[in-house]
Write an enzyme that holds these catalytic residues in place. Structure first.
Site: not given
Ligand code: BES
Ligand code: ZN
Ligand code: MN
Length: 501
Positions: A278, A350, A352, A271
């Site tokens: 990110k 992504e 969801r 991701d």
């Molecule tokens: N895979 C990430 C969530 C994550 C963060 C897992 C840290 C493990 C450690 C997920 O896809 C994500 O990026 N979520 C975002 C959602 C936001 C954009 C609404 C997040 O949590 O920042």
């Molecule tokens: Zn993710």
């Molecule tokens: Mn993500």
């Protein structure tokens, strides 16, 4: 993998490299756990005092290794802390066994008296100690040359002392522990594998090989099949990557099963965030974004191997979330499987999207319940920390059953709400819903989003394992650095509980 065998309670006399024993924290210093009279005698009845002399208190995860006196079968003794004497549970013993086995790394043979602890039900104690010892002996060596790193390898054979080592209960407990350890190791291996070595097609291949070996049926949809089926969420997330997405279905059925569980696991092999990229520090652990998928594959292998009287269907949507000229953009609208349209305002939300498709698909087969699991939100970590998963559900009874299964299995999770008022935060100006909502309560918003894909009246639960799936801190108890294997044990326990209902 480390081999496991059982022995009688007089194990202290047996030849071994390391003997692992427990000591609790008492009001006047460390208190040796039950089953260690012979060990203490070999130390001239002064083991408790010796421990105090070397500064050992008996706290959980505290470990000290002492040279053994001549008349003991072992060369050295590892004493592991059990915490307060009155609070020792099966999970305390599981962690102590793991910590003890890790402290013994580098030797060939270890034995333990930990399962002779009397404060805990004997069957539960044996199960926990056997599991903890095998889980603690995990090592991921595929990309490492031992002779270059000088690391000590895990203990190779483990003997667990118990009162009736030949009895059926004990033999079954050992078999179950070996199955749990193998499934957990599979999950950890998949999570630890570098993202360049585990593309969606590779994850699907491992799922096919491992689940087939365990006696399940496996069907894999490739990108062509996904396009034909209209899986817009999975395809959308995968379209920025050179490595196309997949949807895997794993089927396990038992002729006497009365209930069917559908497990759905997020399989984002890497991701990057996509166009909503990110920062690089946040990307370092993102090979672990397929931990949910790995746990579903592994849980199915364990359930099938143990022949649990229940039907389980595993669904693994898997994609790589990458930015490129072909990637989805913030503002794009995806048509999900069965037609719901989602405005993607943040390509980093992504998980969801791929889960929405897979949950809809899982629901078509009308299981008795759907349980999805995902490293879904950073908000889970903010709310519950690195060790406690978030549990959300539309069904109070299912939520309680999963919480109870996790408690027995020794995995930490905690119930979280799905507040109705958050629903309007995912209203879209142009489509049916948006993939991001309120910034506050981000874990719950993700749950509220997923609920949109659950068929009316279907009991459903969602596990957010963002923190607990991947240990970025030091090893502790039976939990290594990196992939942890959460929540494989909860899934197996849930399946067994449903079979017994
Ligand atoms: N895979 C990430 C969530 C994550 C963060 C897992 C840290 C493990 C450690 C997920 O896809 C994500 O990026 N979520 C975002 C959602 C936001 C954009 C609404 C997040 O949590 O920042
Ligand atoms: Zn993710
Ligand atoms: Mn993500």
């Amino acid at each position: 993998m480390t081999s496991l065998s059982l022995a009688g309670p007089d194990v202290a006399a047996a030849k071994t490299d390391v003997l692992v024993v427990g000591a609790a924290k008492g009001p006047k210093g460390p208190v040796l756990a039950a089953g260690n009279a012979a060990v203490d005698k070999a130390f001239g009845g002064r083991l408790g005092r010796t421990l105090g002399d070397v500064g050992f208190v008996g706290n959980e995860d505290e470990c000290v290794r002492l040279p053994a006196p001549g008349d003991l079968g072992a060369s050295s003794v590892v004493v592991v802390g059990l915490g307060d004497a009155g609070n020792v549970t099966a999970e305390t013993l599981r962690r102590a066994a793991g910590a003890g086995v890790r402290a013994a790394a580098g030797v060939r043979r270890a034995a333990t008296t930990l399962a002779l602890h009397t404060g805990v039900d004997a069957g539960a104690a044996l199960r926990a100690v056997a599991e903890g010892a095998l889980l603690g002996a995990y090592d991921f060596t595929r990309f490492r040359n031992a002779s270059l790193t000088g690391r000590k390898g895990p203990v190779q054979s483990m003997v667990v002392a118990t009162n009736d080592p030949k009895g059926r209960a004990a033999t079954n407990a050992a078999k179950r522990a070996e199955t749990v350890a193998a499934a957990t190791a599979l999950t950890r291996d998949l999570v630890n594998t570098p993202p360049g070595d585990l593309h969606p097609a590779d994850l699907a291949d491992v799922a096919r090989t491992e689940a087939t070996k365990a006696g399940c049926t496996v069907d894999v949809m490739d990108e062509k099949a996904l396009r034909k089926g209209g899986y817009g969420g999975i395809l959308g997330v995968g379209q920025g990557s050179a490595n196309p997405p997949r949807l895997v279905r794993i089927g396990y059925t038992h002729p006497k099963a009365k209930r069917t569980i559908a497990l759905v696991g997020k399989g984002v092999t890497f991701d990057s965030g996509g166009i909503s990229i990110k920062p690089s520090a946040s990307m370092e652990a993102m090979k672990s974004d397929m931990a949910g998928a790995a746990s579903v594959v592994a849980a199915l292998t364990a359930i099938a191997r143990l022949g649990v009287k229940v039907n389980v269907t595993g669904w693994v949507p898997t994609a790589e979330n990458m930015p490129s000229g072909a990637a989805i953009r913030p503002g794009d609208v995806l048509t999900m499987y069965k037609g719901k349209r989602v405005e993607v305002l943040n390509t980093d939300a992504e998980g969801r999207l791929i889960l929405g498709d897979a949950i809809t698909r899982a629901g078509e087969e009308k299981p008795d319940m759907i349980v999805d699991v995902a490293t879904l939100t950073g908000a889970q970590i903010v709310a519950l920390g690195m060790r406690t998963s978030g549990l959300m559900s539309n069904d109070d009874d299912l939520r309680s059953r999963i919480a109870a299964a996790a408690e027995v299995a020794g995995e930490q999770l905690w119930p979280m709400p799905l507040p109705g008022e958050l629903r309007k935060s995912i209203d879209s100006d142009v489509a049916d819903i948006v993939n991001t909502g309120d910034r506050y309560g981000g874990m719950l918003v993700a749950g509220v989003f997923l609920r949109e894909f659950v068929p009316e009246g279907m009991p459903w639960a969602h596990l957010d394992i963002a923190g607990p799936a991947f240990n970025t801190n030091d090893a502790w108890g039976y939990t290594p650095k990196g992939g942890t294997g959460v929540p494989v044990r909860t899934f197996l326990q849930l399946a067994e509980d449903e079979a017994a209902r």
